[in-house]
Design a protein around this motif. Sequence first.
Motif, PDB file in Angstrom:
ATOM      1  N   ASP A 214     -18.776  23.154 -29.423  1.00 26.27           N
ATOM      2  CA  ASP A 214     -18.515  22.400 -29.553  1.00 26.27           C
ATOM      3  C   ASP A 214     -16.932  23.300 -30.599  1.00 26.27           C
ATOM      4  O   ASP A 214     -16.345  24.062 -31.019  1.00 26.27           O
ATOM      5  N   GLY A 228     -18.488  19.328 -39.591  1.00 25.92           N
ATOM      6  CA  GLY A 228     -19.921  19.200 -39.212  1.00 25.92           C
ATOM      7  C   GLY A 228     -19.494  19.654 -37.289  1.00 25.92           C
ATOM      8  O   GLY A 228     -20.286  19.956 -37.175  1.00 25.92           O
ATOM      9  N   TYR A 271     -31.208  27.353 -32.432  1.00 21.54           N
ATOM     10  CA  TYR A 271     -29.890  27.063 -32.127  1.00 21.54           C
ATOM     11  C   TYR A 271     -29.109  28.576 -32.173  1.00 21.54           C
ATOM     12  O   TYR A 271     -29.169  28.603 -33.292  1.00 21.54           O
ATOM     13  N   GLY A 291     -28.108  20.674 -33.024  1.00 21.90           N
ATOM     14  CA  GLY A 291     -26.796  20.699 -32.984  1.00 21.90           C
ATOM     15  C   GLY A 291     -26.246  19.729 -33.062  1.00 21.90           C
ATOM     16  O   GLY A 291     -26.867  18.412 -32.143  1.00 21.90           O
ATOM     17  N   ASP A 292     -25.632  18.908 -33.829  1.00 23.44           N
ATOM     18  CA  ASP A 292     -24.324  18.132 -33.887  1.00 23.44           C
ATOM     19  C   ASP A 292     -22.862  17.990 -33.783  1.00 23.44           C
ATOM     20  O   ASP A 292     -22.161  19.082 -34.752  1.00 23.44           O
ATOM     21  N   PRO A 293     -22.009  17.883 -32.865  1.00 25.11           N
ATOM     22  CA  PRO A 293     -22.749  16.388 -32.198  1.00 25.11           C
ATOM     23  C   PRO A 293     -22.545  17.622 -30.416  1.00 25.11           C
ATOM     24  O   PRO A 293     -23.493  16.918 -29.546  1.00 25.11           O
TER      25      PRO A 293
END
Length: 428
Positions: A214, A228, A271, A291-293
Amino acid sequence: MGAAYALHVRVLVIGSGAREHALVLAASHDPAVTALGCAPGNAGTASVSETLGVDLADPAAIAELAVSWKADLVVIGPEVPLVAGAADAVRAAGVPCFGPGAEAARIEGSKSFAKEVMAAAGVPTARSEVVDNPAHLDAALARFGPTWVVKDDGLAAGKGVVVTDDLERARKHALMLLDGGHPVVLESFLDGPEASLFCLVDGRTVVPLLPAQDFKRVGDGDAGPNTGGMGAYAPLPWAPADLVDEVVATVVQPVVDELARRGTPFTGLLYAGLALTSSGPQVIEFNCRFGDPETQVVLALLRSPLARLLHATATGTLAEQPPLEWADGAAVTVVVAADGYPGKPRTGDVIAGSEAEGVLHAGTRRREDGAVVSSGGRVLSVVGVGPDLAAAREQAYERVGRVHLAGSHHRSDIAARAARGELSVSAR
Ligand code: AMP
Ligand code: GLY
């Protein structure tokens, strides 16, 4: 396979980001799912699931909703309810839950707890010190850097970390946190590309998903403050072939075993955020949830039925599941953020094109007149897939080009260096 498909579940997903949109979308394709709810959801989750109301900070309310909606499985997306004990409350109400209890969720909720578990489990990570008294700060800073890494010990939505070569900036960030009553964690700087590895964990058994990367900084070329997450891609064509096996063996399984040994087994998604250093993978952080994204790209490639896997995780039967199946190729997601993010975002702007394929919603809501409007900092997570990263990137950016949100910004370099073959891990 016949017997395996006897599962019929009503699945309730808790959360309201693009991660939750990706979860409900994937679950909606699983033949085992008879009903799908999302609370509190957003304008995107509402197109594939029933929208329900809930206060994310209230574990009892989440458990009551699970019971009244007759959920057979609750999937908790964000860390805040997990750290507050929502999974414990749901399980206590008799409903299987995907997500760790409050004790195990401390692996994310407290960086000092995570460090202590890693030390006990012999897991490689940055050297660190906790500072809770400003009078001890300067002496502690002298034992680190340059580069200094200064973190908030508690949850900070990815925004509590400063990595800098400027001692005065490190000092100011630490003093700001200490002034606010937050203990500070100082860490040695880990060099090397970063990777995120998600693992399904049912208390004992670990099933890794595809590794992803990410992009935490707001701007192209990793400029500007942490966010984020502004985009992600999977898998990692540049990573060593044995990366996943090595991380499971040296990082994830030891931590899972240590938490089980303490009587607080981890159930849900563990994670591991890693730096792939010249001396091997080292842990930057653990998160206790998807997790995001990264979830948006990992689930775009998953071919196995998701709800069945999450149910098996929640009920301690992962070891009985067949091996995971993945699509060939790659996925890329680009986050479209509101004006002002990661500071105070502008909200209430109409979004055009948000119902197109590959467009996952985060901070969106449907206005009474039917228009989809922005309601948070990260607004959309636009996903593209293709036979390789270059093709997936092209599709993602082509799709980004078709959405319109006044004042929005996004990075233009998600997965660019990986697609050009510019990343590698230093030889050991
Ligand atoms: P965290 O909230 O702990 O994930 O940190 C946010 C970001 O800061 C990470 O994704 C890294 O890019 C960076 N970071 C955190 N800790 C370190 C470290 N010890 N060395 C290098 N970079 C770090
Ligand atoms: N992608 C970073 C996070 O979910 O914390």
